[in-house]
Motif scaffolding. Structure first.
Motif, PDB file in Angstrom:
ATOM      1  N   GLU A 185     -37.110  23.031  77.079  1.00 24.79           N
ATOM      2  CA  GLU A 185     -37.021  23.445  78.266  1.00 24.79           C
ATOM      3  C   GLU A 185     -36.962  25.039  77.835  1.00 24.79           C
ATOM      4  OE1 GLU A 185     -32.962  22.801  76.013  1.00 24.79           O
ATOM      5  OE2 GLU A 185     -34.631  21.330  76.689  1.00 24.79           O
ATOM      6  N   ARG A 186     -36.452  25.397  76.763  1.00 23.82           N
ATOM      7  CA  ARG A 186     -36.664  27.065  76.557  1.00 23.82           C
ATOM      8  C   ARG A 186     -37.981  27.566  76.457  1.00 23.82           C
ATOM      9  NH1 ARG A 186     -32.432  28.828  71.634  1.00 23.82           N
ATOM     10  NH2 ARG A 186     -30.769  28.169  72.406  1.00 23.82           N
ATOM     11  N   PHE A 187     -38.889  26.825  76.015  1.00 27.35           N
ATOM     12  CA  PHE A 187     -40.054  27.284  76.111  1.00 27.35           C
ATOM     13  C   PHE A 187     -41.022  27.074  77.368  1.00 27.35           C
ATOM     14  CE2 PHE A 187     -38.640  26.553  71.736  1.00 27.35           C
ATOM     15  CZ  PHE A 187     -39.125  27.838  71.156  1.00 27.35           C
ATOM     16  N   VAL A 188     -40.319  26.193  78.022  1.00 30.22           N
ATOM     17  CA  VAL A 188     -41.124  25.987  79.369  1.00 30.22           C
ATOM     18  C   VAL A 188     -40.741  27.374  80.184  1.00 30.22           C
ATOM     19  CG1 VAL A 188     -41.086  24.744  81.613  1.00 30.22           C
ATOM     20  CG2 VAL A 188     -41.097  23.369  79.384  1.00 30.22           C
ATOM     21  N   ASP A 189     -39.304  27.795  80.113  1.00 31.62           N
ATOM     22  CA  ASP A 189     -38.780  28.920  80.717  1.00 31.62           C
ATOM     23  C   ASP A 189     -39.554  30.109  80.085  1.00 31.62           C
ATOM     24  OD1 ASP A 189     -36.814  27.473  82.082  1.00 31.62           O
ATOM     25  OD2 ASP A 189     -35.266  27.998  80.553  1.00 31.62           O
ATOM     26  N   ILE A 190     -40.126  30.053  79.017  1.00 23.28           N
ATOM     27  CA  ILE A 190     -40.692  31.259  78.300  1.00 23.28           C
ATOM     28  C   ILE A 190     -42.159  31.135  79.018  1.00 23.28           C
ATOM     29  CG2 ILE A 190     -42.132  31.982  76.337  1.00 23.28           C
ATOM     30  CD1 ILE A 190     -39.666  31.259  74.606  1.00 23.28           C
ATOM     31  N   ALA A 191     -42.770  30.310  79.290  1.00 21.54           N
ATOM     32  CA  ALA A 191     -44.052  30.214  80.073  1.00 21.54           C
ATOM     33  C   ALA A 191     -43.905  30.583  81.265  1.00 21.54           C
ATOM     34  CB  ALA A 191     -44.578  28.639  79.948  1.00 21.54           C
ATOM     35  N   LYS A 192     -42.820  30.254  82.117  1.00 21.65           N
ATOM     36  CA  LYS A 192     -42.506  30.689  83.454  1.00 21.65           C
ATOM     37  C   LYS A 192     -42.251  32.159  83.527  1.00 21.65           C
ATOM     38  CE  LYS A 192     -40.649  26.434  85.084  1.00 21.65           C
ATOM     39  NZ  LYS A 192     -39.493  25.617  85.477  1.00 21.65           N
ATOM     40  N   ALA A 193     -41.698  32.681  82.500  1.00 22.48           N
ATOM     41  CA  ALA A 193     -41.575  34.147  82.500  1.00 22.48           C
ATOM     42  C   ALA A 193     -42.890  35.011  81.956  1.00 22.48           C
ATOM     43  CB  ALA A 193     -40.457  34.320  81.382  1.00 22.48           C
ATOM     44  N   MET A 194     -43.620  34.193  81.423  1.00 20.05           N
ATOM     45  CA  MET A 194     -44.968  34.840  81.200  1.00 20.05           C
ATOM     46  C   MET A 194     -45.666  34.829  82.466  1.00 20.05           C
ATOM     47  SD  MET A 194     -44.997  36.119  78.256  1.00 20.05           S
ATOM     48  CE  MET A 194     -46.702  36.500  77.950  1.00 20.05           C
ATOM     49  N   GLY A 195     -45.263  34.155  83.531  1.00 18.66           N
ATOM     50  CA  GLY A 195     -45.952  33.943  84.687  1.00 18.66           C
ATOM     51  C   GLY A 195     -46.908  33.088  84.761  1.00 18.66           C
ATOM     52  N   VAL A 196     -46.822  31.839  83.825  1.00 17.62           N
ATOM     53  CA  VAL A 196     -47.594  30.709  84.137  1.00 17.62           C
ATOM     54  C   VAL A 196     -46.808  29.926  85.183  1.00 17.62           C
ATOM     55  CG1 VAL A 196     -48.243  28.743  82.890  1.00 17.62           C
ATOM     56  CG2 VAL A 196     -48.014  30.790  81.547  1.00 17.62           C
ATOM     57  N   ASP A 197     -48.002  29.487  86.198  1.00 16.94           N
ATOM     58  CA  ASP A 197     -47.567  28.506  87.294  1.00 16.94           C
ATOM     59  C   ASP A 197     -47.439  27.021  86.553  1.00 16.94           C
ATOM     60  OD1 ASP A 197     -47.129  26.923  89.323  1.00 16.94           O
ATOM     61  OD2 ASP A 197     -48.826  27.495  90.229  1.00 16.94           O
ATOM     62  N   THR A 198     -46.156  26.490  86.313  1.00 16.44           N
ATOM     63  CA  THR A 198     -46.107  25.317  85.593  1.00 16.44           C
ATOM     64  C   THR A 198     -46.166  24.159  86.570  1.00 16.44           C
ATOM     65  OG1 THR A 198     -43.761  25.640  85.461  1.00 16.44           O
ATOM     66  CG2 THR A 198     -44.898  26.192  83.555  1.00 16.44           C
ATOM     67  N   THR A 199     -46.263  24.420  87.840  1.00 16.17           N
ATOM     68  CA  THR A 199     -46.438  23.270  88.797  1.00 16.17           C
ATOM     69  C   THR A 199     -47.285  22.195  88.284  1.00 16.17           C
ATOM     70  OG1 THR A 199     -45.819  24.870  90.574  1.00 16.17           O
ATOM     71  CG2 THR A 199     -46.435  22.916  91.393  1.00 16.17           C
ATOM     72  N   GLY A 200     -47.007  20.771  88.339  1.00 20.83           N
ATOM     73  CA  GLY A 200     -47.925  20.063  88.039  1.00 20.83           C
ATOM     74  C   GLY A 200     -48.154  19.812  86.400  1.00 20.83           C
TER      75      GLY A 200
END
Length: 124
Positions: free
Chosen positions: A39-54
């Motif tokens: 979950e920490r690394f998913v948060d990092i992806a989001k912070a990097m501007g990655v749209d993680t939808t789907g």
């Protein structure tokens, strides 16, 4: 947050370029540590501007790591340890020193000598 201290610390002993080491660690350490706290690394992806939808967790983590790599390339930091003068014959020594360093206790996952060598090798 990513438990990168041991890798960065040890690699920085062999380089005059801390920003390059930081970027390399951010690209290569998450693949190892994400198992312990995805979950920490998913948060990092989001912070990097990655749209993680789907995306599932693995896809989001991979996309975050790629976003870090893309930013590293964009700003011009070294992409491989070899660019910083690190040679294959130093990896086991560096890995042993990383294991002996007290900072290794703060890493998200306990790493073996072989695992640290593999992380360093992936950066060559």
């Amino acid at each position: 947050m990513t438990g990168k201290v041991p890798v960065i610390y040890q690699l920085s002993l062999h380089s005059n370029s801390y920003p390059d080491i930081e970027c390399l660690a951010l690209q290569h350490n998450p693949a190892f540590n994400a198992i312990a706290s995805p979950e920490r690394f998913v948060d990092i992806a989001k912070a990097m501007g990655v749209d993680t939808t789907g995306m599932n967790q693995e896809q989001a983590i991979d996309a975050g790591i790629q976003a870090i790599a893309d930013l590293s390339t964009k700003v011009g930091t070294a992409q491989r340890l070899g660019e910083l003068g690190v040679k294959e014959d130093k990896l086991a020594f560096m890995a042993q020193n990383a294991l002996n360093n007290a900072c290794s206790l703060t890493n998200l996952r306990k790493a073996s000598l072989e695992e640290i060598v593999a992380i360093y090798r992936s950066c060559l």
